[in-house]
Design a protein around this motif. Structure first.
Motif, short mmCIF file in Angstrom:
data_model
loop_
_atom_site.label_atom_id
_atom_site.label_comp_id
_atom_site.label_asym_id
_atom_site.label_seq_id
_atom_site.Cartn_x
_atom_site.Cartn_y
_atom_site.Cartn_z
N ALA A 1 -0.74 -0.46 -8.88
CA ALA A 1 -1.67 -0.95 -7.86
C ALA A 1 -2.67 0.15 -7.55
N CYS A 2 -3.69 -0.19 -6.76
CA CYS A 2 -4.68 0.80 -6.36
C CYS A 2 -4.86 0.78 -4.84
N GLY A 3 -5.27 1.90 -4.29
CA GLY A 3 -5.66 1.97 -2.87
C GLY A 3 -4.56 1.50 -1.94
N THR A 4 -4.93 0.62 -1.04
CA THR A 4 -3.99 0.10 -0.06
C THR A 4 -2.83 -0.62 -0.73
N ALA A 5 -3.12 -1.35 -1.79
CA ALA A 5 -2.05 -2.08 -2.49
C ALA A 5 -1.03 -1.09 -3.06
N TYR A 6 -1.51 0.09 -3.45
CA TYR A 6 -0.61 1.14 -3.95
C TYR A 6 0.32 1.59 -2.81
N SER B 1 -2.21 -6.63 -5.92
CA SER B 1 -3.66 -6.59 -5.73
C SER B 1 -4.10 -7.72 -4.81
N GLN B 2 -4.88 -7.39 -3.82
CA GLN B 2 -5.44 -8.41 -2.94
C GLN B 2 -6.34 -9.33 -3.74
N SER B 3 -7.33 -8.73 -4.41
CA SER B 3 -8.36 -9.53 -5.08
C SER B 3 -7.87 -10.14 -6.39
N GLU C 1 -8.65 -8.82 -9.06
CA GLU C 1 -9.74 -8.55 -10.00
C GLU C 1 -9.93 -7.06 -10.22
N THR C 2 -9.06 -6.22 -9.69
CA THR C 2 -9.22 -4.77 -9.81
C THR C 2 -9.06 -4.37 -11.28
N ALA C 3 -10.12 -3.77 -11.82
CA ALA C 3 -10.18 -3.50 -13.27
C ALA C 3 -9.00 -2.68 -13.75
N VAL D 1 -14.11 -4.69 4.05
CA VAL D 1 -13.79 -3.85 2.88
C VAL D 1 -12.46 -3.13 3.10
N ALA D 2 -12.18 -2.72 4.33
CA ALA D 2 -10.90 -2.06 4.63
C ALA D 2 -9.80 -3.12 4.68
N SER D 3 -8.85 -2.97 3.82
CA SER D 3 -7.80 -3.99 3.71
C SER D 3 -6.79 -3.88 4.85
N THR D 4 -6.49 -4.98 5.50
CA THR D 4 -5.55 -4.96 6.63
C THR D 4 -4.48 -6.04 6.45
N ALA E 1 0.70 -8.46 4.38
CA ALA E 1 1.23 -9.60 3.60
C ALA E 1 1.91 -9.10 2.32
N GLN E 2 1.33 -8.07 1.70
CA GLN E 2 1.97 -7.51 0.49
C GLN E 2 3.34 -6.92 0.86
N LEU E 3 3.39 -6.24 2.02
CA LEU E 3 4.67 -5.69 2.46
C LEU E 3 5.68 -6.81 2.68
N ALA F 1 -4.32 7.17 6.91
CA ALA F 1 -5.38 8.13 6.54
C ALA F 1 -6.47 7.44 5.72
N LEU F 2 -6.05 6.58 4.78
CA LEU F 2 -7.04 5.88 3.95
C LEU F 2 -7.93 4.99 4.83
N LYS F 3 -7.29 4.27 5.75
CA LYS F 3 -8.06 3.37 6.62
C LYS F 3 -9.10 4.15 7.39
N LEU F 4 -8.65 5.29 7.97
CA LEU F 4 -9.57 6.07 8.79
C LEU F 4 -10.72 6.63 7.95
N LYS F 5 -10.39 7.22 6.80
CA LYS F 5 -11.48 7.86 6.05
C LYS F 5 -12.48 6.83 5.53
N GLU F 6 -12.01 5.67 5.15
CA GLU F 6 -12.98 4.76 4.52
C GLU F 6 -13.95 4.13 5.51
N ILE F 7 -13.56 4.01 6.77
CA ILE F 7 -14.53 3.39 7.69
C ILE F 7 -15.11 4.36 8.73
O1 M6R Z 1 -8.04 -5.95 -4.55
P1 M6R Z 1 -7.06 -4.84 -4.67
O2 M6R Z 1 -5.92 -4.94 -3.71
O3 M6R Z 1 -6.59 -4.60 -6.07
O4 M6R Z 1 -7.88 -3.54 -4.24
C1 M6R Z 1 -7.30 -2.28 -4.32
C2 M6R Z 1 -8.13 -1.27 -3.58
O5 M6R Z 1 -9.41 -1.20 -4.11
C3 M6R Z 1 -8.21 -1.58 -2.08
O6 M6R Z 1 -6.96 -1.67 -1.50
C4 M6R Z 1 -9.02 -0.49 -1.36
O7 M6R Z 1 -8.33 0.73 -1.40
C5 M6R Z 1 -9.31 -0.92 0.08
N1 M6R Z 1 -10.70 -0.68 0.38
C6 M6R Z 1 -8.49 -0.20 1.08
O8 M6R Z 1 -8.78 -0.57 2.38
#
Ligand code: M6R
Length: 610
Positions: A301-306, A349-351, A353-355, A400-403, A408-410, A485-491
């Motif tokens: 996974a990436c980002g928040t999903a990770y 992955s939320q979307s 579609e994450t490459a 853009v900031a995933s919440t 839901a993933q958890l 930390a990710l949430k705070l830095k990204e927004i």
């Molecule tokens: O759509 P995905 O869950 O695969 O996206 C993964 C990350 O790009 C995503 O979680 C990103 O880190 C968010 N902007 C975090 O808030």
């Protein structure tokens, strides 16, 4: 990354494209444009703007495109070339007969560009995308579909395309190879878009274009072809998504709305997936016998999903006693992972579609592993490419900031871990009962935290001047620290680091002085006292402490400058609750700093390029 909308119909295209484009702005917002074939003379008119779609909208008021019922539009997240007007899409070929919009990356663009330059084609932009327009022009022999088909066969990379031509005022061509693109079927009108919400107010009849497919659309119908030019059949899906799910509904921002949707999302998930003491995972596509054979699990996974996956590792190892390895997708795909038929890969992955996550899944499947995905977007590429899919059904996430996608993933990971633990006979029925009872209390616990909004906003504002934040947690709340930390830095754009509190003395404590704020996730747990020691060490060095603690913990008040209480729940479940105040802290700090909460700088919602 990047949003595409196209229209062919009997109405004026400009307002339709502009409206739809606004709904795709979350995919990228550094520049945008619209091109329309004029009904009168079939000339293509083009308008572009740097920055957000509002800038284009303002420009169009003074410079309207005129009447035309065929057009394409784009909102960009820059990859090749700065976010300038000249680099904004759509792009013309030199003769201005062909206009294209592109999402993705053309890997062999330089080679094609050099070739076309030699043939006399003049390039105006720094983008990889512009080669497509010139290539179509070069290969055109009177048939637009054929020219696009031939061009697509020569392009390498991953992309979605929309193409129009002044020679063909009755055609909209679309192609997909690795980047999402859907077709909307209307009455005497058809659409293309990067995502369903863009055209939800126009039609609910959706065709999900598959990789390697090229569509030729007229006002009356849609034909789809494969790369070899053979006509293929397609399925029209009736989408039931509600329009209000893609609107703010009175909230100041989508992010706040989505934070508030969490109790509903979780209670819906638990109600549909927990039947008595049974966990029902429709979509998993693995029978109990298959689950029993799994020898290890790899999460990608990436980002928040990770971060959700990190919590998943703790939970699955604890409840099912299976080793879990977790990798960020971009690392997994480039190392030589040890996986085989007995490995289960879970892609989160939320979307969908994450490459990088898609590439990781392809890599895993090629090595014979079974792949299941935990995904929010129905029909996404990831869902289609997995052996099984556990949909989180959190509804569209626009901020853009995933919440809500994270919680839901958890929720889904907890359910999966319990199911696996039961199948593997590692869980006593009494423990299953306790966890299930605990899960059912989570939505209400989240609602209780949301009632503290005013207090959390006050704490956030009072700390919004700090130039650096640390987030600390231990054990299952170490990932919560990373996520906070990710949430705070990204927004907020404030440098913020998440650490396992036990690591402090191994380096990060050097950062602490009176100018640092440290958010400590310290619910009642087996590591509570260790966290208190860490907090004391920070206080001794004048760091400011914001503690996320369990209701009723009076001791913590002596140690922290601010305390935000979360309801006591089953210990293992605290990450799903503890993250909510962290989301709100990030949100209110971003608001206090006057930032664009939903569309933070340099980011896009789904990262569809590497
Ligand atoms: O759509 P995905 O869950 O695969 O996206 C993964 C990350 O790009 C995503 O979680 C990103 O880190 C968010 N902007 C975090 O808030």
């Amino acid at each position: 990354m990047c949003g595409i909308v196209g229209y062919i119909g009997d109405k004026n295209a400009q307002p339709i494209l502009l409206n739809a484009l606004k709904r795709l702005e979350y995919r990228g917002y550094d520049s945008c444009g619209i091109g329309i074939v004029a009904d009168k003379n079939h000339k293509i008119n083009l308008r572009k703007a740097q920055g957000k779609i509002q800038n284009l909208s303002n420009f169009l008021k003074d410079h309207p495109l005129g009447s035309g019922s065929l057009g394409i539009s784009h909102t960009r997240w820059a990859t090749h070339g700065k976010p300038t007007k000249v680099n904004a899409h759509p792009h013309f070929d030199s003769s201005k007969k062909f206009l294209i919009v592109h999402n993705g990356i053309i890997e062999n663009y330089q080679e094609i560009k050099d070739f076309l330059k030699e043939k006399g084609y003049k390039f105006l932009s720094e983008t990889d995308s512009e080669v497509i327009a010139h290539l179509i022009s070069f290969l055109y022999r009177g048939n637009l579909l054929q020219a696009v088909q031939e061009s697509v066969r020569k392009l390498r990379g991953s992309f979605a395309l929309g193409v129009i031509s002044s020679d063909h005022p009755d055609r909209l061509i679309a192609a997909r190879l690795g980047s999402p693109l859907i077709i909307g079927i209307g009455k005497k009108e058809n659409f293309i878009a990067s995502d369903v919400p863009a055209i939800l107010d126009k039609t609910r009849k959706i065709v999900y274009l598959k990789d390697g497919e090229i569509a030729e659309m007229t006002r009356k119908g849609v034909s789809i072809f494969d790369l070899a030019g053979k006509k293929v059949s397609y399925k029209i899906h009736q989408v039931s998504l509600k329009l209000d799910s893609v609107q703010k509904e009175g909230f100041a921002h989508f992010m706040l709305k989505e934070i508030y949707e969490q109790p509903k999302v979780l209670s819906r998930m638990f109600a549909s997936r927990i039947k008595g003491s049974k966990i029902v995972l429709d979509g998993l596509s693995l029978k109990d016998g298959d689950l029993q054979k799994i020898k290890d699990i790899v999460i990608v996974a990436c980002g928040t999903a990770y971060h959700a996956g990190l919590v998943g590792k703790y939970v699955i190892e604890d409840l099912a006693r299976i080793p879990v390895l977790i990798d960020v997708s971009s690392e997994f795909r480039y190392r030589t992972p040890i996986i085989d038929k007995k490995t289960l890969v879970i892609a989160i992955s939320q979307s969908g579609e994450t490459a990088d996550t898609l590439a990781a899944v392809r890599e895993a499947r090629a090595k014979g592993a079974k792949v299941i995905s935990i995904c929010n977007v129905v029909g996404s590429s990831l869902a289609r490419e997995s052996d099984g899919v556990l949909y989180t059904h959190a509804g569209p996430e626009i901020g853009v900031a995933s919440t809500k996608a994270y919680t839901a993933q958890l929720g889904m990971l907890y359910l999966f871990a319990v199911k696996l633990g039961m199948v593997k006979k590692k869980l006593k029925p009494s423990k299953v009962k306790d966890i299930v009872r605990g899960l059912k209390k989570v939505p209400n616990a989240v609602s209780q935290i949301l009632k503290l909004k005013t207090k959390i906003a006050k704490v956030a504002k009072a700390n919004s001047h700090f130039g650096c934040f640390l987030f600390l947690g231990r054990n299952i709340n170490f990932p919560s620290a990373l996520e906070g930390a990710l949430k705070l830095k990204e927004i907020s754009y404030i440098p913020a680091e998440g650490y396992a509190a036990g690591e402090m003395k191994h380096g990060p404590i050097a950062l602490i002085d009176e100018y640092r704020a440290v958010v400590c996730i310290v619910p009642r747990s087996d590591t509570y006292e260790k966290m208190i020691s860490n907090i004391q060490e920070i206080r001794a060095r004048k760091g400011k402490i914001i503690a996320i603690a369990s209701e009723g913990d009076d001791v913590i008040k002596q140690h922290a400058n601010n305390v935000i209480y979360i309801p006591s729940i089953y210990k293992m479940l605290t990450p799903i609750v503890a993250v909510v105040p962290l989301q709100l802290i990030a949100y209110y700090i971003s608001v206090a700093r006057g930032n664009d909460v939903d569309q933070p700088r340099n980011l896009a919602k789904s990262v569809t390029v590497e």
